[in-house]
Design a protein around this motif. Structure first.
Motif, PDB file in Angstrom:
ATOM      1  N   ALA A 225       0.837  -1.202   0.000  1.00 22.49           N
ATOM      2  CA  ALA A 225       0.000   0.000   0.000  1.00 22.49           C
ATOM      3  C   ALA A 225       0.870   1.248   0.000  1.00 22.49           C
ATOM      4  CB  ALA A 225      -0.921   0.006   1.213  1.00 22.49           C
ATOM      5  N   ILE A 226       0.367   2.260  -0.696  1.00 23.87           N
ATOM      6  CA  ILE A 226       1.005   3.581  -0.709  1.00 23.87           C
ATOM      7  C   ILE A 226      -0.078   4.611  -0.428  1.00 23.87           C
ATOM      8  CG2 ILE A 226       2.293   5.289  -2.053  1.00 23.87           C
ATOM      9  CD1 ILE A 226       3.214   2.954  -3.872  1.00 23.87           C
ATOM     10  N   GLN A 227       0.152   5.429   0.581  1.00 23.18           N
ATOM     11  CA  GLN A 227      -0.755   6.528   0.914  1.00 23.18           C
ATOM     12  C   GLN A 227      -0.054   7.827   0.530  1.00 23.18           C
ATOM     13  OE1 GLN A 227      -3.957   6.827   2.476  1.00 23.18           O
ATOM     14  NE2 GLN A 227      -3.662   8.961   1.954  1.00 23.18           N
ATOM     15  N   LEU A 228      -0.604   8.535  -0.446  1.00 17.09           N
ATOM     16  CA  LEU A 228      -0.042   9.819  -0.866  1.00 17.09           C
ATOM     17  C   LEU A 228      -0.905  10.931  -0.284  1.00 17.09           C
ATOM     18  CD1 LEU A 228       0.643   9.114  -4.658  1.00 17.09           C
ATOM     19  CD2 LEU A 228       2.288   9.046  -2.774  1.00 17.09           C
ATOM     20  N   HIS A 229      -0.289  11.806   0.488  1.00 15.96           N
ATOM     21  CA  HIS A 229      -1.010  12.937   1.070  1.00 15.96           C
ATOM     22  C   HIS A 229      -0.507  14.210   0.398  1.00 15.96           C
ATOM     23  CE1 HIS A 229      -3.277  15.265   3.926  1.00 15.96           C
ATOM     24  NE2 HIS A 229      -2.190  15.954   4.244  1.00 15.96           N
ATOM     25  N   PHE A 230      -1.390  14.875  -0.332  1.00 16.67           N
ATOM     26  CA  PHE A 230      -1.064  16.096  -1.058  1.00 16.67           C
ATOM     27  C   PHE A 230      -1.455  17.301  -0.214  1.00 16.67           C
ATOM     28  CE2 PHE A 230      -1.497  12.862  -4.193  1.00 16.67           C
ATOM     29  CZ  PHE A 230      -0.738  13.228  -5.283  1.00 16.67           C
ATOM     30  N   VAL A 231      -0.529  18.225  -0.019  1.00 15.69           N
ATOM     31  CA  VAL A 231      -0.816  19.492   0.641  1.00 15.69           C
ATOM     32  C   VAL A 231      -0.612  20.582  -0.400  1.00 15.69           C
ATOM     33  CG1 VAL A 231      -0.221  21.092   2.508  1.00 15.69           C
ATOM     34  CG2 VAL A 231      -0.042  18.614   2.883  1.00 15.69           C
ATOM     35  N   VAL A 232      -1.706  21.259  -0.747  1.00 15.22           N
ATOM     36  CA  VAL A 232      -1.668  22.301  -1.767  1.00 15.22           C
ATOM     37  C   VAL A 232      -1.879  23.641  -1.081  1.00 15.22           C
ATOM     38  CG1 VAL A 232      -2.698  23.152  -3.903  1.00 15.22           C
ATOM     39  CG2 VAL A 232      -2.670  20.693  -3.436  1.00 15.22           C
ATOM     40  N   LYS A 233      -0.970  24.580  -1.361  1.00 11.75           N
ATOM     41  CA  LYS A 233      -1.067  25.920  -0.779  1.00 11.75           C
ATOM     42  C   LYS A 233      -1.276  26.935  -1.888  1.00 11.75           C
ATOM     43  CE  LYS A 233       1.937  24.796   3.105  1.00 11.75           C
ATOM     44  NZ  LYS A 233       3.200  25.086   3.786  1.00 11.75           N
ATOM     45  N   GLY A 234      -2.139  27.901  -1.600  1.00 11.19           N
ATOM     46  CA  GLY A 234      -2.395  28.952  -2.570  1.00 11.19           C
ATOM     47  C   GLY A 234      -3.452  29.899  -2.057  1.00 11.19           C
ATOM     48  N   ARG A 235      -3.954  30.711  -2.957  1.00  9.43           N
ATOM     49  CA  ARG A 235      -4.971  31.703  -2.613  1.00  9.43           C
ATOM     50  C   ARG A 235      -6.275  31.368  -3.328  1.00  9.43           C
ATOM     51  NH1 ARG A 235      -0.182  33.436  -2.297  1.00  9.43           N
ATOM     52  NH2 ARG A 235       0.571  35.090  -0.968  1.00  9.43           N
ATOM     53  N   ASN A 236      -7.353  31.482  -2.607  1.00  8.35           N
ATOM     54  CA  ASN A 236      -8.697  31.257  -3.163  1.00  8.35           C
ATOM     55  C   ASN A 236      -8.849  29.878  -3.795  1.00  8.35           C
ATOM     56  OD1 ASN A 236      -9.527  33.939  -2.470  1.00  8.35           O
ATOM     57  ND2 ASN A 236      -8.419  34.664  -4.280  1.00  8.35           N
ATOM     58  N   LEU A 237      -8.266  28.881  -3.185  1.00  4.43           N
ATOM     59  CA  LEU A 237      -8.356  27.526  -3.716  1.00  4.43           C
ATOM     60  C   LEU A 237      -9.658  26.871  -3.283  1.00  4.43           C
ATOM     61  CD1 LEU A 237      -4.707  26.334  -2.983  1.00  4.43           C
ATOM     62  CD2 LEU A 237      -5.641  27.124  -5.162  1.00  4.43           C
ATOM     63  N   LYS A 238     -10.262  26.126  -4.195  1.00  5.05           N
ATOM     64  CA  LYS A 238     -11.517  25.422  -3.911  1.00  5.05           C
ATOM     65  C   LYS A 238     -11.212  23.925  -3.809  1.00  5.05           C
ATOM     66  CE  LYS A 238     -14.563  28.816  -5.991  1.00  5.05           C
ATOM     67  NZ  LYS A 238     -13.640  29.864  -6.379  1.00  5.05           N
ATOM     68  N   HIS A 239     -11.519  23.368  -2.648  1.00  7.73           N
ATOM     69  CA  HIS A 239     -11.195  21.967  -2.359  1.00  7.73           C
ATOM     70  C   HIS A 239     -11.804  21.030  -3.391  1.00  7.73           C
ATOM     71  CE1 HIS A 239     -10.947  18.129  -0.246  1.00  7.73           C
ATOM     72  NE2 HIS A 239      -9.955  18.667   0.441  1.00  7.73           N
ATOM     73  N   ASP A 240     -13.070  21.257  -3.760  1.00  9.91           N
ATOM     74  CA  ASP A 240     -13.737  20.351  -4.696  1.00  9.91           C
ATOM     75  C   ASP A 240     -13.079  20.355  -6.074  1.00  9.91           C
ATOM     76  OD1 ASP A 240     -14.752  22.985  -5.014  1.00  9.91           O
ATOM     77  OD2 ASP A 240     -16.602  22.235  -5.931  1.00  9.91           O
ATOM     78  N   LEU A 241     -12.626  21.520  -6.539  1.00  4.18           N
ATOM     79  CA  LEU A 241     -11.943  21.581  -7.841  1.00  4.18           C
ATOM     80  C   LEU A 241     -10.585  20.884  -7.784  1.00  4.18           C
ATOM     81  CD1 LEU A 241     -12.687  25.237  -9.027  1.00  4.18           C
ATOM     82  CD2 LEU A 241     -13.674  23.106  -9.880  1.00  4.18           C
ATOM     83  N   LEU A 242      -9.895  21.048  -6.673  1.00  2.00           N
ATOM     84  CA  LEU A 242      -8.606  20.376  -6.524  1.00  2.00           C
ATOM     85  C   LEU A 242      -8.785  18.866  -6.416  1.00  2.00           C
ATOM     86  CD1 LEU A 242      -6.847  22.867  -4.104  1.00  2.00           C
ATOM     87  CD2 LEU A 242      -6.288  22.470  -6.495  1.00  2.00           C
TER      88      LEU A 242
END
Length: 130
Positions: free
Chosen positions: A79-96
């Motif tokens: 198993a591989i668990q990839l955790h993505f942390v995205v930083k920015g301005r006005n980011l929408k979780h559903d679109l990401l």
């Protein structure tokens, strides 16, 4: 690709440079490290391309990979668990989240091993203040 036996493992010459592979991490990259790096690197690259096509601007992307291996099966990666942390301005979780799903479908490394390794992705969004 051509590989040559060395005293501590194998070596190959690639366009970017020489790669040393060894079961001893003092002598080269361990094969499982290269496997995880391939999956994480491919995922990140494809995710970035998807975001660029959707004109979603980010300031930073970090991926943490947690790996499970089976000691009963020659330390096979299970198993591989990839955790993505995205930083920015006005980011929408559903679109990401949708973009990450598209990236998974287009990442050749994930697609290659997804039938034999349980791959899960999680997403954390950090909206930075202006």
């Amino acid at each position: 690709m051509e590989f040559y036996l060395t005293e501590g493992g194998v070596r190959t010459q690639l366009p970017f440079g020489e790669l040393e592979i060894s079961g001893n991490e003092e002598l080269g990259f361990r094969p499982f490290q290269l496997m995880i790096a391939s999956v994480a690197g491919c995922s990140a690259s494809v995710f970035r391309k998807v975001l660029q096509k959707k004109r979603i601007e980010i300031d930073d992307l970090q991926i943490t990979a947690d790996v499970e291996r089976s000691s009963e099966e020659a330390n096979k990666i299970t198993a591989i668990q990839l955790h993505f942390v995205v930083k920015g301005r006005n980011l929408k979780h559903d679109l990401l989240e949708k973009s990450l799903q598209v990236a998974r479908k287009n990442c050749s490394m994930v697609r290659t091993i997804e039938d034999s390794v349980d791959i899960k992705e999680t997403l954390e969004v950090v909206n930075l203040s202006i």
